[in-house]
Every structure is written in C-alpha cells, then in structure tokens.
Motif scaffolding. Sequence first.
Motif, short mmCIF file in Angstrom:
data_model
loop_
_atom_site.label_atom_id
_atom_site.label_comp_id
_atom_site.label_asym_id
_atom_site.label_seq_id
_atom_site.Cartn_x
_atom_site.Cartn_y
_atom_site.Cartn_z
N THR A 167 -8.28 -3.08 14.20
CA THR A 167 -8.70 -4.41 13.29
C THR A 167 -9.86 -4.36 12.59
O THR A 167 -10.95 -4.02 13.31
N ALA A 168 -9.67 -4.46 11.37
CA ALA A 168 -11.00 -4.16 10.29
C ALA A 168 -11.49 -5.97 9.90
O ALA A 168 -10.77 -6.77 9.69
N LEU A 169 -12.80 -5.85 10.23
CA LEU A 169 -13.42 -7.34 9.70
C LEU A 169 -14.42 -6.76 8.68
O LEU A 169 -15.37 -6.02 8.77
N ASN A 170 -14.19 -7.52 7.50
CA ASN A 170 -15.26 -7.55 6.33
C ASN A 170 -15.30 -8.81 5.68
O ASN A 170 -14.31 -9.83 6.05
N GLN A 171 -16.31 -9.25 4.93
CA GLN A 171 -16.43 -10.28 4.32
C GLN A 171 -16.67 -9.93 2.86
O GLN A 171 -17.54 -10.37 2.15
N THR A 172 -15.60 -9.69 2.31
CA THR A 172 -15.65 -9.17 0.82
C THR A 172 -15.67 -10.43 -0.15
O THR A 172 -16.16 -10.12 -1.23
N LEU A 173 -15.13 -11.37 0.28
CA LEU A 173 -15.14 -12.75 -0.72
C LEU A 173 -16.34 -13.43 -0.77
O LEU A 173 -17.19 -13.57 -1.63
N TRP A 174 -17.00 -13.75 0.21
CA TRP A 174 -18.07 -14.66 0.38
C TRP A 174 -19.26 -13.66 0.56
O TRP A 174 -20.26 -13.92 -0.41
N GLY A 175 -19.45 -12.57 1.07
CA GLY A 175 -20.23 -11.44 0.66
C GLY A 175 -21.69 -11.87 1.31
O GLY A 175 -22.71 -11.35 0.31
N SER A 176 -22.00 -12.40 2.27
CA SER A 176 -23.00 -12.71 2.77
C SER A 176 -24.12 -11.86 3.51
O SER A 176 -23.41 -11.33 4.54
N ILE A 177 -24.74 -11.21 2.82
CA ILE A 177 -25.41 -9.86 3.59
C ILE A 177 -26.01 -10.33 4.70
O ILE A 177 -26.78 -11.45 5.08
N GLY A 178 -25.89 -9.40 5.97
CA GLY A 178 -26.47 -9.95 7.48
C GLY A 178 -25.19 -10.45 8.09
O GLY A 178 -25.24 -10.65 9.36
N TRP A 179 -24.28 -10.99 7.46
CA TRP A 179 -23.05 -11.64 8.19
C TRP A 179 -22.39 -10.71 9.31
O TRP A 179 -22.15 -10.96 10.41
#
Length: 580
Positions: free
Chosen positions: A417-429
């Motif tokens: 399962t890969a987790l990323n926040q490519t759209l919102w992109g809040s560093i530290g997430w």
Amino acid sequence: MATADIRTQNLKEPVDVAEYLFARLHQIGIRSVHGVAGDFNLVALDYLPKAGLKWVGNCNELNAAYAADGYARVKGISAIVTTFGVGELSAINGIAGAYSEMIPVVHIVGCPSTMSQRNGMLLHHTLGNGDFQVFANMSASVSCAVARLNDPAEVAAQIDHALRECYVRSRPVYLMLPTDVVGKKVEGARLRQEIDFAESPNEEDREDYVVDVVLRYLHAAQRPVVLVDACAIRHRVLGEVKALLDRTRLPVFVTPMGKSGIDETHPSYGGVYAGDASQPAVREAVEGSDLVLSVGSLQSDFNTAGFSFRLSRLRTVDLHSGHCVVRYSEYPGVKMRGVLRKLAERIDLSQLKVRPPPSKTTGEELDQGSGGGDEVIRQEWFWRRVNRFFRAGDVIVTETGTANFGIWGTTFPAGVTALNQTLWGSIGWAVGATQGAALAVKDSESSRRTVLFEGDGSFQLTAQEVSTMIRHSLDVILFVICNEGYTIERFIHGMDAEYNDVAEWRYRDLVPAFGGTEAAGARTYAVRTKDELSRLLDDGDFNERPGLRFVEVYMPRDDAPAALKLTTEASARNKPKMQS
C-alpha cells in the motif's frame, strides 16, 4: 415535567450522545482516535474506553489530522477529536488535505454548551464577538457534511447520516459536539442496525447504454490499455478493476497517485505513466494506444508531471465516481463501479486485441544503476537499491519532495500500500500520516511493515510525531533524507537561495530525546555511503526487529530523481499557461 425528561422516558434503550457516537465509530472499523485534549472535549473523551476505542493523544492538532489521514488510507476511515477554535483551526490544514485527496476522516469538535452559544457569552477560544458558528462555517468548505449536534432528538440521525456521507463520498465530515449535549440521551436501539454504506446503483438503462458504447470502442480498438488513478483507490473500485484485468489481460498502467492501486506483480501491469517523466516504453505504450480506459483520473500538475499527459479525448474513456465520459460525450450520474462490473461480464474476448505490457525490470536489475562511480549515495542509485528492500504487504509512505518522485521508478511486491499526498502536497504530512498508518496496521493486528521516506526539511515541520510512534510502540522504519533543505523547491526555483535551506539538526538524537530506547525497541542509524546503506538494508536484525528504526541517509543537496527534474522542467514550460 420538562420536555427533555418526557423524551428520555420515551426512549427504549437510552444511551448518552457520546456513547452513541463512539459506538458507531467502533462499528465502522475505527479502533484508535487521534487528536489533542482540550477543555471543551474532555468529558466526551471519558467515553472512549467504554466504546472500545483507544485515545492516541498527538503532539498537536495538525499532526493529528495528518495521522488521521494516514490511518484512514490503511483502515478505511478514521476519526480525530479537537477542541473548539484553537484546536480545530490547527487541524484544518490536515483536514483540507484529506478533502483534497478524498480521505474519509470524521472530525469531532468539542464546543461550548448550547446555552453559552445562545447567550453569546464571551468565552476563551472564541473571537470575542459571540459568533460560535464561524469555525464550523470555515470547515464547511473542506467537509462533505457539517452536523451541529445541538438537539438530542436529532443527534442520532445526524451522526448516522454524517458517517455515511463520510464513507460513501470519501471526504471529511465535521461534527460539532457541545459540552452539555455529551451526556444527553438518545435511542440506543438504533445501534443494532448498522449504517448502510452501500453505494446507490446506477439507473440500469443508462448504465447499460454506457457499457454498450464503451464495449463498441473497446472491441474496435487495436491497442487498448487501462490507466488507474487515485479516485479508483479512494472510491474502492480496485476489485472491479482487477476482475476486468483478470478476464481480459489488458495492459494496465498507474499514475503516480495511483501507484500500488494495481498489484505490480500482475502479468498485465506495465508501470507508472507520468507523461514526460515516464519510462520510454511506458510512455510509448500509453500515448500510442488508440483507446485508454481511464479509471478515476485526477490530472493535477504533479500527478501528470507538469500537465505533460498526452491523452486525446478522442481516444479516452474516463470512468469516475459520479459520471462517465466517453470521448466527448458525458454521462452524468453514471458511476464507474457498475460500468466496470458489466464491462468485465460482457466483454467479448474474441473481439478484443490485447498486446503485452512493456517488460518489467527486476529488483536485481534495478539495483545495478550506477549512480556515479563513487560511494556517494545519489537519488538514482538510492531508489534502485531500496526497490530490493521492499517486502510484500509493506505500507510505503513518501513525503512531498524527492521521495514522492523517486518512488515512481520502483516496482512493488504484491500487497504493498503506497501513501502519498501528491495533490495537496503539504510538507510534513508524511510523518503524521506514517504514525496513523502504522497504528492502523497495529489495530488490524497485522505484521505489515510501515516504511517512511522523509526529507530533512519536511521532517522539521512535524518531527514531534516520532514521539507518538515511540509512545504507542509502533513498528516504523523511517529514512530521513539528509540533503540540506528543500530539494524540490531548489529545482522549482532558487537552487542556492537561502530560503530553501534548513538548520542542520542532529536528527538521530531526537529519538532518545523523545523517550526512545533500545530496550523499548527504538534504534538509530546513519549511512553516508552506498556500501553502508546496502549492508544496513540486508541486515537481518534491521529488517526483523520490532519498534522504531530511524535512519539518516546522507545525499548531495543538488541531486534529485530524474522524474522530479522532468516534472519541474515541464511545469516551467507550462507556467505561463497556469499564470494566464
């Protein structure tokens, strides 16, 4: 007799509002509740143990929101409790990210009593103007439902409706719980009837029409492919996609946000399509196709490598959670789940032309990347090397920055399962999300590893959540990429600018400072050469030991994955269009 007393007497099985709410959370699969205690939610928190829920207790509300996001991505749904005003506003960035990326998070806000609100009392945590709705109104734009739980006669129905909306629409919801409502009585008999989360079906005639149109194009296509994106994951149609692939063997590709949505060991899997940042064979297969069956597309700038997708509408069928688009014809209200099911059932294999996907590189071949002739750890070599470190079932979290782009070139084992926040992109997430994901794994009584790749600049925003990982004895392997600042920003603008630098921390020292000891399972490492990293990744104790494994990985400040360089170059080319 007071009206409230009469109402309570008419209840068959009276239970307190907080008891009802938390029982519902437990019913839908939540076992841990993130958040920060505050005076307007304290009484409600006393009800958690009775419902079988564990209180996490994060270092701050922003981290708690990130953690709830990560928990929901692994467990299916999550909950966070904050206090009125100061607490909920600290969390709203994380909640907005969950809304943007379609993550179902239940945000419960303990607020002043209904009497205080009616009287406009000058209370702490307010703006001092008597407006107690202002924060709920702020959250309304990043929530798919807002429920003010003021009237006990309506509260149970409000809770059930909000939880259904949260799950079905895969977005956060906001519940405003006044202190004097927490202990009011509602009908507990409702708890025996579980909330119906079934998606409403499409109108059969309209669905059949769309299926027939799509089948006509599929049967006529000479080089059809499937492209899976984020919304296919968020709206839970991966089972339907797999059934279609198993029956047809159509070549399938994923976008960066769709990575791990398809089992990458599946014989039909061809790789990550990211426009100009794709591997040449992948780009040729997708852009050379005469029909792309796109499932859950989300064409943001970073998900498309700077809007460099080259997919003609004349050669695309777009299936979404609320509508379908076949070439230039849109079909509102026809949801992708039913269409995918019927496509798998009705497709005529004798009319289907299937070409094999591009050959996949093995982990051993990926490990042969040169990365330069010295022992310096460079991004290209690093991602090729960690590719062989991954295991089936891993939860792999990548932070916005070099990690989000470097992971594109890896090939996952089954069940990752890969987790990323490519759209919102809040560093530290990613630090908070990793804590939530690892806790979701633990709550599921699973032995899956949770692996985080975090940049040093991003880490400095949310480092405190490492202490929560330690306190809850979570199994996390955390790689901090030490390259002196915001590398992604350097490649966007300001390679040597001071604003892209960060203070040099002794990152490993934070683990004992946060209470982590080897006796309790926490251990730290530092690697500066390729040989040191390889020996660590092959080390049996490092791989098998439980608890926190915290690794500093040192890389050059001006080095980045090829995908990041290509994306920033494409973004620069498109910048005039985005600004006009």
